[in-house]
Design an enzyme around this catalytic site. Sequence first.
Site, PDB file in Angstrom:
ATOM      1  N   HIS A   1       0.831  -1.107  -0.051  1.00 59.93           N
ATOM      2  CA  HIS A   1       0.040  -0.033  -0.028  1.00 59.93           C
ATOM      3  C   HIS A   1       0.956   1.184  -0.031  1.00 59.93           C
ATOM      4  CE1 HIS A   1      -3.073   2.904   1.331  1.00 59.93           C
ATOM      5  NE2 HIS A   1      -3.907   1.984   0.921  1.00 59.93           N
TER       6      HIS A   1
ATOM      7  N   ASP B   1      -7.960  -4.258  -0.728  1.00 61.77           N
ATOM      8  CA  ASP B   1      -8.467  -4.715  -2.078  1.00 61.77           C
ATOM      9  C   ASP B   1      -8.175  -6.456  -2.310  1.00 61.77           C
ATOM     10  OD1 ASP B   1      -9.111  -2.216  -3.292  1.00 61.77           O
ATOM     11  OD2 ASP B   1      -7.021  -1.944  -3.757  1.00 61.77           O
TER      12      ASP B   1
END
Length: 374
Positions: free
Chosen positions: A259, A310
């Site tokens: 991330h 995700d």
Amino acid sequence: MALVSKGLEGVVAAETRLGEVKGAEGILFYCGYDINELAGHVSYEEVVYLLFHQHLPNRAELDALTTALRAERELPQGVIDFLTSAPKSAKPIDVMRTAVSMLGCYDTLRHDLNMGEHRATAIKLVSQIGIIAAYFHRARQGLSLPPIRKDLSEAAHFLYLMSGEVPSKEAEQTLDVAYVLHAEHGFNASTFTARVVASTLSDMYSSISAAIGALKGPLHGGANEGVIHMLEEIGSPDKVDSWVADALAQKKKIMGIGHRVYKVLDPRAPHLQKMAIKLTEQLGEPKWIQMSERIATIMREQKGLNANVDFYSATVYHSLNIPTDLFTPIFAISRMSGWTAHVLEQWSDNRLFRPLSEYVGKAYGQKVVPVDER
């Protein structure tokens, strides 16, 4: 010389009361509430109120918001006509972006709801964004459009419009938690885009259309679609190790891993991980979560990278029978509350965004040579 920060990394562009991402610690707050305090304990509607008002609603306040959201569910006929006539091959996120822009052409606000025009527009967008996605999905399959209902939650209403049937309580709760987890995330690319457009004093529809355009990118909201495509390419749990090894050797990006902000585990990921495990077990399709868990383990052990939101949301949506190309639109549905709240906040103390750039092109003083002599 001004300091150059590619991608504005580390630059504080504005103050906000809405959300905070503490990347080093893996913490996410909405208006002072830890995401772990909210997920599974409050409804998405309560989070919408929280982002709009910076405090959780009491029963009367929640009922008023719920009434307002459900009162705005009817789409203008012109937008419905567009959804039913749009190319069936069009990407749902593109149709969503266009439909949101079209909404700005219709004055359909319920002015009897006793709220300012900007907040009324925000309510309308939160209410109608899921209907846009579901209606286009039905239309592209040649299916009828279920009539709007006003007795279902935001999550349940979307699932009902998708299938034509009222969803189970468990399916509703699963999607509701996913909505809560995706509602707000600081100055991410799409939220910042919305605020930049809003800072010009453009309208909210333009701001949100721009935000959807930013969300579409595979480095932002499009990542969850990439996760399912990756799992489908791998095929089975026994092929994970060799696939990941080949991908790393070729320096391919492993979708859903790592991330931009979080340096440790994304705090939203464990909630979706639990739901993904439960759903795949119930459906008798454990291979999806088995592959996911193995990929996560390899990347954590070999690269020190963790799964992000995700990574597991893809399996959750897949298990709810939601088509892969609707994963990013669902991200937009949940994030609509955060986007519109940020636009409202931007307008409350507006300053036009106008950063500097550092010129690195040809030296000054270039001379124009006639075209036939170049």
